[in-house]
Design an enzyme around this catalytic site. Structure first.
Site, PDB file in Angstrom:
ATOM      1  N   ASP A  14      69.807 -19.055  65.748  1.00  0.00           N
ATOM      2  CA  ASP A  14      68.532 -18.788  66.412  1.00  0.00           C
ATOM      3  C   ASP A  14      68.735 -18.293  67.841  1.00  0.00           C
ATOM      4  OD1 ASP A  14      69.507 -21.240  67.316  1.00  0.00           O
ATOM      5  OD2 ASP A  14      67.941 -22.416  66.350  1.00  0.00           O
ATOM      6  N   ASN A  25      62.817 -34.035  65.657  1.00  0.00           N
ATOM      7  CA  ASN A  25      61.671 -33.938  64.747  1.00  0.00           C
ATOM      8  C   ASN A  25      62.095 -33.500  63.343  1.00  0.00           C
ATOM      9  OD1 ASN A  25      62.359 -31.315  65.162  1.00  0.00           O
ATOM     10  ND2 ASN A  25      60.346 -30.619  65.857  1.00  0.00           N
ATOM     11  N   HIS A  78      63.924 -30.802  62.647  1.00  0.00           N
ATOM     12  CA  HIS A  78      64.100 -29.370  62.437  1.00  0.00           C
ATOM     13  C   HIS A  78      65.573 -29.019  62.225  1.00  0.00           C
ATOM     14  CE1 HIS A  78      64.438 -28.201  67.031  1.00  0.00           C
ATOM     15  NE2 HIS A  78      65.606 -28.598  66.553  1.00  0.00           N
ATOM     16  N   GLU A  96      60.562 -25.648  62.293  1.00  0.00           N
ATOM     17  CA  GLU A  96      59.846 -26.829  62.750  1.00  0.00           C
ATOM     18  C   GLU A  96      59.087 -27.494  61.592  1.00  0.00           C
ATOM     19  OE1 GLU A  96      60.893 -27.647  65.436  1.00  0.00           O
ATOM     20  OE2 GLU A  96      60.325 -26.443  67.160  1.00  0.00           O
TER      21      GLU A  96
HETATM   22  P1  PGA Z   1      70.997 -31.087  70.026  1.00  0.00           P
HETATM   23  O1  PGA Z   1      69.910 -30.235  69.250  1.00  0.00           O
HETATM   24  O2  PGA Z   1      72.314 -30.724  69.418  1.00  0.00           O
HETATM   25  O3  PGA Z   1      70.893 -30.611  71.444  1.00  0.00           O
HETATM   26  O4  PGA Z   1      70.647 -32.515  69.841  1.00  0.00           O
HETATM   27  C1  PGA Z   1      69.936 -30.173  67.878  1.00  0.00           C
HETATM   28  C2  PGA Z   1      68.786 -29.350  67.383  1.00  0.00           C
HETATM   29  O5  PGA Z   1      67.713 -29.356  68.007  1.00  0.00           O
HETATM   30  O6  PGA Z   1      68.949 -28.703  66.337  1.00  0.00           O
END
Ligand code: PGA
Length: 236
Positions: free
Chosen positions: A67, A136, A138, A143
């Protein structure tokens, strides 16, 4: 699903780096799907060290990042392009013409998404996809919602994601609201998936994702159905 429950961030990173090195050793021209965020930083560090010791070459690989934020350019320190250069690409022998990241500054975002999807197909699909998981649930920037988005698309980020990402920005209002992300079908089509999760903060969402109902309200839950999923999880 192969689940490795490990003790601490360093062990998670070592296990993940070892799996990636084996993938590259078995298939030097692998197509890797790469993730950003804080979770894989230590994995990339170990890969850079392995490269410096002459144990692994990135030259023949093709990579696709999951992304990118809309509106952030390559030189923006918060862009994932910048992150990849800082944490991996700038320190290894990757061929930059085969290291793909969605262009968050594309004028025609829909065309950029379609072209990204086509590039993945043209490369023969992803051999091994690395994933983190959001608080959350995702994966990439897919999302929680009412349905699983299939292909690479532009997404309005969830308030929880914006809040979680604010820690990387000086002003909360600078956190981008939109991003380009691979879709669930794009991710799911990877031949192997490596999901990494670290820290007590991810405990509840990991329980739900791995053992709860499969629902677009917890996008990572779809991974329960993947035929070759490896999870490395440090819950400490
Ligand atoms: P993080 O994010 O590795 O910073 O915890 C993971 C994500 O949001 O996919």
């Amino acid at each position: 699903m192969k689940l490795y429950q490990v003790s601490g961030y360093q062990e998670m990173c070592q296990k993940a780096a070892a799996l990636l090195c084996s993938q590259i050793a078995e298939k030097p021209n692998s197509v890797l799907g790469l993730a950003t965020g804080s979770t894989p930083i230590g994995v990339y560090k170990l890969l850079v060290q392995a490269h410096e010791r002459g144990e692994v070459s990135f030259g023949p690989l093709t990579t696709f990042n999951l992304d990118e934020y809309c509106g952030l350019g390559k030189s923006d320190p918060q862009s994932y392009y910048y992150y990849m250069n800082e944490n991996l690409f700038g320190s290894v022998d990757i061929d930059s013409t085969r290291a793909f990241i969605p262009n968050g500054k594309a004028e025609d975002i829909a065309a950029e998404c379609a072209a990204y999807e086509e590039k993945i197909t043209a490369a023969g699909g992803i051999d091994l996809q690395i994933l983190g998981i959001g608080n959350n649930g995702h994966i990439a920037f897919n999302e929680p919602g009412e349905f699983f988005e299939k292909h690479t698309h532009c997404v309005d980020l969830d308030e929880k994601t914006i809040a979680a990402n604010a820690r990387f920005f000086t002003h909360p209002e600078d956190v981008p609201r939109r991003a380009i992300t691979m879709g669930i079908k794009t991710i799911f089509a990877a031949r192997k998936i490596l999901l990494l999760a670290n820290g007590a903060g991810k405990k509840d969402i990991m329980q739900l994702a791995l053992h709860g109902p499969i629902t677009p309200k917890v996008p990572a839950s779809i991974l329960q159905l993947h035929p070759d999923l490896t999870v490395i999880w440090s819950a400490e």
